[in-house]
Design a protein around this motif. Sequence first.
Motif, PDB file in Angstrom:
ATOM      1  N   UNK A 332       0.818  -1.210   0.000  1.00  0.00           N
ATOM      2  CA  UNK A 332       0.000   0.000   0.000  1.00  0.00           C
ATOM      3  C   UNK A 332       0.856   1.266   0.000  1.00  0.00           C
ATOM      4  N   UNK A 333       2.128   1.159   0.403  1.00  0.00           N
ATOM      5  CA  UNK A 333       3.024   2.311   0.409  1.00  0.00           C
ATOM      6  C   UNK A 333       3.434   2.738  -1.002  1.00  0.00           C
ATOM      7  N   UNK A 334       3.122   1.922  -2.000  1.00  0.00           N
ATOM      8  CA  UNK A 334       3.465   2.237  -3.390  1.00  0.00           C
ATOM      9  C   UNK A 334       2.349   2.988  -4.101  1.00  0.00           C
ATOM     10  N   UNK A 335       1.193   3.075  -3.487  1.00  0.00           N
ATOM     11  CA  UNK A 335      -0.058   3.395  -4.196  1.00  0.00           C
ATOM     12  C   UNK A 335      -0.473   4.850  -4.031  1.00  0.00           C
ATOM     13  N   UNK A 336      -1.037   5.405  -5.099  1.00  0.00           N
ATOM     14  CA  UNK A 336      -1.802   6.654  -5.022  1.00  0.00           C
ATOM     15  C   UNK A 336      -3.062   6.480  -5.856  1.00  0.00           C
ATOM     16  N   UNK A 337      -4.205   6.888  -5.300  1.00  0.00           N
ATOM     17  CA  UNK A 337      -5.482   6.707  -5.980  1.00  0.00           C
ATOM     18  C   UNK A 337      -5.832   7.918  -6.842  1.00  0.00           C
ATOM     19  N   UNK A 338      -6.479   7.631  -7.979  1.00  0.00           N
ATOM     20  CA  UNK A 338      -6.986   8.653  -8.887  1.00  0.00           C
ATOM     21  C   UNK A 338      -8.450   8.323  -9.184  1.00  0.00           C
ATOM     22  N   UNK A 339      -9.281   9.345  -9.324  1.00  0.00           N
ATOM     23  CA  UNK A 339     -10.644   9.120  -9.805  1.00  0.00           C
ATOM     24  C   UNK A 339     -10.596   8.651 -11.257  1.00  0.00           C
ATOM     25  N   UNK A 340     -11.577   7.861 -11.661  1.00  0.00           N
ATOM     26  CA  UNK A 340     -11.596   7.252 -12.992  1.00  0.00           C
ATOM     27  C   UNK A 340     -11.480   8.307 -14.094  1.00  0.00           C
ATOM     28  N   UNK A 341     -12.155   9.445 -13.904  1.00  0.00           N
ATOM     29  CA  UNK A 341     -12.139  10.469 -14.957  1.00  0.00           C
ATOM     30  C   UNK A 341     -10.763  11.122 -15.115  1.00  0.00           C
ATOM     31  N   UNK A 342      -9.869  10.866 -14.190  1.00  0.00           N
ATOM     32  CA  UNK A 342      -8.515  11.403 -14.275  1.00  0.00           C
ATOM     33  C   UNK A 342      -7.527  10.325 -14.755  1.00  0.00           C
ATOM     34  N   UNK A 343      -7.995   9.421 -15.570  1.00  0.00           N
ATOM     35  CA  UNK A 343      -7.164   8.310 -16.033  1.00  0.00           C
ATOM     36  C   UNK A 343      -5.941   8.804 -16.803  1.00  0.00           C
ATOM     37  N   UNK A 344      -6.086   9.813 -17.626  1.00  0.00           N
ATOM     38  CA  UNK A 344      -4.929  10.292 -18.385  1.00  0.00           C
ATOM     39  C   UNK A 344      -3.873  10.905 -17.463  1.00  0.00           C
ATOM     40  N   UNK A 345      -4.310  11.593 -16.410  1.00  0.00           N
ATOM     41  CA  UNK A 345      -3.363  12.136 -15.433  1.00  0.00           C
ATOM     42  C   UNK A 345      -2.650  11.009 -14.693  1.00  0.00           C
ATOM     43  N   UNK A 346      -3.368   9.927 -14.412  1.00  0.00           N
ATOM     44  CA  UNK A 346      -2.755   8.782 -13.734  1.00  0.00           C
ATOM     45  C   UNK A 346      -1.646   8.175 -14.585  1.00  0.00           C
ATOM     46  N   UNK A 347      -1.895   8.080 -15.894  1.00  0.00           N
ATOM     47  CA  UNK A 347      -0.859   7.532 -16.777  1.00  0.00           C
ATOM     48  C   UNK A 347       0.347   8.465 -16.865  1.00  0.00           C
ATOM     49  N   UNK A 348       0.119   9.761 -16.859  1.00  0.00           N
ATOM     50  CA  UNK A 348       1.227  10.711 -16.875  1.00  0.00           C
ATOM     51  C   UNK A 348       2.046  10.596 -15.590  1.00  0.00           C
ATOM     52  N   UNK A 349       1.370  10.428 -14.459  1.00  0.00           N
ATOM     53  CA  UNK A 349       2.071  10.291 -13.186  1.00  0.00           C
ATOM     54  C   UNK A 349       2.912   9.020 -13.147  1.00  0.00           C
TER      55      UNK A 349
END
Length: 364
Positions: A332-349
């Motif tokens: 769990x120390x590796x994880x950060x959550x993103x809302x589904x609509x922010x999927x492109x931001x999650x991939x950039x991160x």
Amino acid sequence: MMDISAAVTAGQGADFSIETVQLDTPKDNEVLVRIVASGVCHTDAVARDLAIAPLPAVLGHEGSGVIEAVGSNVPDLQVGDHVVLSFSYCGECDMCLTGHPTSCATFNQLNFGGCNHDHSHRIHQHGKPLSTFFGQSSFGTYAVAHYHNVVKVDKDVDLALLGPLGCGIQTGAGTVLNRIRPEFGSSIVIYGSGAVGMSAIMAAKIVGCAHIIAVDIHDSRLALAQELGATAVINGSKEDVVARIKEITGGGSHYAVETTGVPPVVRQSLQALRPLGTCAIVGITPKMEIDVFADLMAEGKTMMGVIEGDAVTKVFIPKLVDYYKRGQFPFDKLVQFFDFEHINEAFEASKDGSVIKPILRIGK
């Protein structure tokens, strides 16, 4: 057939677009899963950017959710079960029958071919089929998957956290625990401190390796690697990696796990082994050259490829959950959550390294 929301990849390199698509009801050997969350994995980015699977598609292959319907020929799964979705395999070839479904004879077809086990499609839009990924396509509010893909997990653990156990995290941990199986007190070097590498570090700590050395070029990741179990860290941009490893281990490491896929780092992982050492390659590596005589044969070394941690998912994923519950595998120390609509931001991160393992919150 039902309408769902899904992140559609329309073509090579295209941004994800959340759209309404149609999902068929599950067939006899399948289940319908309400997706709660899905990890973001480098393999999803490769599928989007290099079109290793047919497009347009709904990608996603680290899904977690709740079963809402069960086909008539599905064993041991029931409506309401909490599940993690993992890779597809046939269950009938020699590799599957001898406990190595990650090397299934039809692995590439089932996971990257774009269709389900029976060669048909479950996802449609505007009357045309969309490709399925890893037999699940978890970037959607619902997914239909063959029961082989589906692993029941404990209900007393946050289900949204568990999706990455289906691929990246089981790859790192399984490479150590299932394939390398290092002896207690041995030495191991992990090249790359992303989700796969960090999982390998935690697994090496569980085994009791005396030297667990993390190699990366980001000091922040190396600091977390030490927190998770690394006994030493090396910044490859600042130090001579091979010389430093031989100094720490007294002649070279017994084992290595190479997660980066970067050719110079692959060479380092071989050159830093002691005689009879073993290196497991899990990164997606381009064509490259090695000195087979000097880097392998002359000192009796072994270089192996490992897929998905050589895991039998229905056995291994519940083990990882148990390790987590005991405090031995704090992924769990590796994880950060993103809302589904922010999927492109999650991939950039994920791409820029600011987040080790993004997870998309899709449903409840």
